[in-house]
Design a protein around this motif. Structure first.
Motif, PDB file in Angstrom:
ATOM      1  N   SER A 156      23.126 -24.744   7.982  1.00 34.77           N
ATOM      2  CA  SER A 156      21.995 -24.179   7.974  1.00 34.77           C
ATOM      3  C   SER A 156      21.676 -23.619   6.543  1.00 34.77           C
ATOM      4  O   SER A 156      20.517 -23.920   6.238  1.00 34.77           O
ATOM      5  N   ASP A 159      19.072 -22.310  13.880  1.00 34.69           N
ATOM      6  CA  ASP A 159      18.502 -21.392  14.956  1.00 34.69           C
ATOM      7  C   ASP A 159      17.454 -22.621  15.440  1.00 34.69           C
ATOM      8  O   ASP A 159      16.837 -22.960  14.816  1.00 34.69           O
ATOM      9  N   SER A 164      14.702 -22.140  16.901  1.00 33.07           N
ATOM     10  CA  SER A 164      13.116 -21.787  16.624  1.00 33.07           C
ATOM     11  C   SER A 164      12.926 -22.301  14.924  1.00 33.07           C
ATOM     12  O   SER A 164      11.775 -22.795  14.547  1.00 33.07           O
ATOM     13  N   TRP A 165      13.840 -22.123  14.050  1.00 31.36           N
ATOM     14  CA  TRP A 165      13.834 -22.534  12.674  1.00 31.36           C
ATOM     15  C   TRP A 165      13.876 -23.948  12.705  1.00 31.36           C
ATOM     16  O   TRP A 165      12.899 -24.682  11.948  1.00 31.36           O
ATOM     17  N   GLN A 182      10.434 -25.175  13.471  1.00 30.14           N
ATOM     18  CA  GLN A 182       9.339 -25.141  12.486  1.00 30.14           C
ATOM     19  C   GLN A 182       9.683 -26.250  11.318  1.00 30.14           C
ATOM     20  O   GLN A 182       8.977 -26.689  10.594  1.00 30.14           O
ATOM     21  N   ARG A 193      18.858 -24.948   3.932  1.00 27.99           N
ATOM     22  CA  ARG A 193      17.588 -24.071   3.489  1.00 27.99           C
ATOM     23  C   ARG A 193      17.761 -24.034   2.026  1.00 27.99           C
ATOM     24  O   ARG A 193      16.558 -24.077   1.186  1.00 27.99           O
TER      25      ARG A 193
END
Length: 441
Positions: free
Chosen positions: A322, A408, A410-411, A414, A326
């Protein structure tokens, strides 16, 4: 006359001797002026037929006997028309007739299952409405022809994702072009479109005589990249990357247009843009000098395959963390946002055009071969064209999310929401790249 490949000559002899029974692929570049009838002996197995680099002018009327044929290449021959018998092959999906003399494309020549059509560098002035009646059509490559318009039926090509129209004779674009729900990769440069475009900023000129050539670093359709050392001038002692343009029509367009787009792109930490232009090459070859990337940068992906058609290829089982995801997506969104701010549509935003550091995710976007400079005085048109790049960015997001294993939840949710916004069928519903970049920062 095309060069005769000794291996192809040997293959031809084996074909005529009946020693290729069961073959699924056949490559012949042996100066052929006639289609070898022995190819029909492979009809029950042959799936890929490559007859590029010969002197063929036609194909047999009963080509449809090759009932398992999926892929046909006949580039660099002497065809002045697309043979109607090509359309009789029931399983044919990919057709390539690049660099012939084709002026006529009959409707009957388009296979029912057509997915990928390459007619780059020919003399085509018109295309039949039947082209838009091929529901599987995904990839259409038409650069370097004489087209002034496209058949309106292509407005119904709901699966069309990649379209190359560079170096033709378009003076306007069809109103439905940017409304195609899946169109993500479009090249328009080299057309007489009456657009007021941005002007490139001047760059220093480095003489060919000042350069010492090193090893070849890579390259693509439009040119090759070499390591060089500069002997004098403001860059004396520097090691740089030199891109030498081939000077011919490529599948994306003309090298001169790529050079202009590079000059307009400007400096950015996530863009591979030039610091100087080449001067004084003995053969008049054009070139750009770019910073040499630090060690450790590699291509993010491989280019699309015959099977994937429009999507990049990743190693089987490849995953990404991750953190690098990003960084990678943030860098690329920022790079695209700068291009869009300067009125440039990249047109070929793909993983295989991204160099990155796998451990950190830091990335650089390159290859401006399909880039287009957009009009400065038509904001609605510009936004609709830039929305195509946004969808291409959504494709990259999709590929990264599929392979991200430690994010994660939740990320990740999104990210999936942003991906879906970028991939929206209605271009008006896609965010602008500057907003995507701000969110990812």
């Amino acid at each position: 006359m095309p060069d005769i490949d000794p291996m192809s000559q040997e293959t031809l002899e084996r074909l005529r001797a009946g020693k290729l029974a069961g073959a699924r692929r056949l490559d012949l570049s042996a100066g052929l002026t006639r289609f070898p009838a022995e190819i029909f002996d492979l009809a029950d197995t042959l799936e890929v037929l490559n007859l590029s680099g010969n002197r063929l002018q036609d194909l047999p009327a009963d080509l449809g006997r090759l009932h398992r044929l999926r892929i046909l290449f006949c580039s660099d021959n002497d065809f002045d028309h697309l043979p109607e018998s090509v359309g009789d092959c029931p399983a044919l999906e990919m057709v390539g007739f690049k660099a012939n003399r084709i002026a006529v494309v009959p409707a009957q020549a388009l296979p029912a299952r057509l997915r990928w059509l390459i007619l780059t560098d020919n003399a085509i002035g018109d295309l039949p409405p039947a082209l838009g009646e091929r529901p599987a059509l995904q990839k259409l490559m038409l650069a370097g022809n004489r087209l002034k318009a496209l058949p309106d039926s292509l407005g119904q090509a709901r699966r069309l994702e990649l379209l190359r129209l560079s170096a033709n004779e378009f003076s306007c674009l069809p109103p439905w072009l940017t409304r195609l729900p899946r169109l993500s990769w479009l090249a328009l440069s080299g057309n007489p479109l009456p657009w007021h475009r941005p002007s490139p900023a001047p760059l220093p000129v480095v003489a060919w005589s000042a350069l010492t050539m090193g090893d070849r670093l890579g390259g693509g359709a439009s040119g090759d990249i070499y390591r060089v050392r500069c002997a004098d001038g403001p860059m004396a002692g520097d090691e740089l990357a030199l891109k030498l343009f081939k000077g011919a029509v490529t599948s994306d367009g003309l090298p001169q247009d790529e050079l202009t787009a590079c000059l307009c792109a400007g400096e950015h930490p996530a863009l591979t843009t030039p610091v100087a232009v080449l001067g004084g090459h003995p053969q008049g070859v054009q070139g750009l000098l770019m910073p040499l990337l630090p060690q450790g940068y590699v291509n993010l992906a491989g280019p699309p395959s015959m099977d994937s058609c429009t999507r990049d290829v990743y190693p089987e089982g490849w995953v990404i963390g991750s953190g690098p995801v990003r960084q990678l997506l943030s860098d690329m969104a920022s790079a695209l946002a700068q291009l869009h701010d300067r009125g440039i549509m990249h047109g070929d935003f793909y993983g295989h055009n991204i160099l990155w550091q796998p451990d950190t995710g830091q990335a650089r976007l390159g290859d401006f071969g399909a880039a287009s400079l957009l009009p400065q005085d038509e904001p609605a048109l510009v936004r609709s064209l830039l929305a195509l790049d946004v969808r291409a960015f959504g494709c990259l997001m999709e590929e990264m999310i599929e392979r991200c294993r430690d994010a994660d939840p939740s990320w990740l949710a999104q990210m999936a929401s942003l991906r879906d916004a970028c991939l929206a069928d209605n271009p008006d519903h896609r965010p602008e790249m500057a907003d995507v970049a701000a969110w990812l920062r």
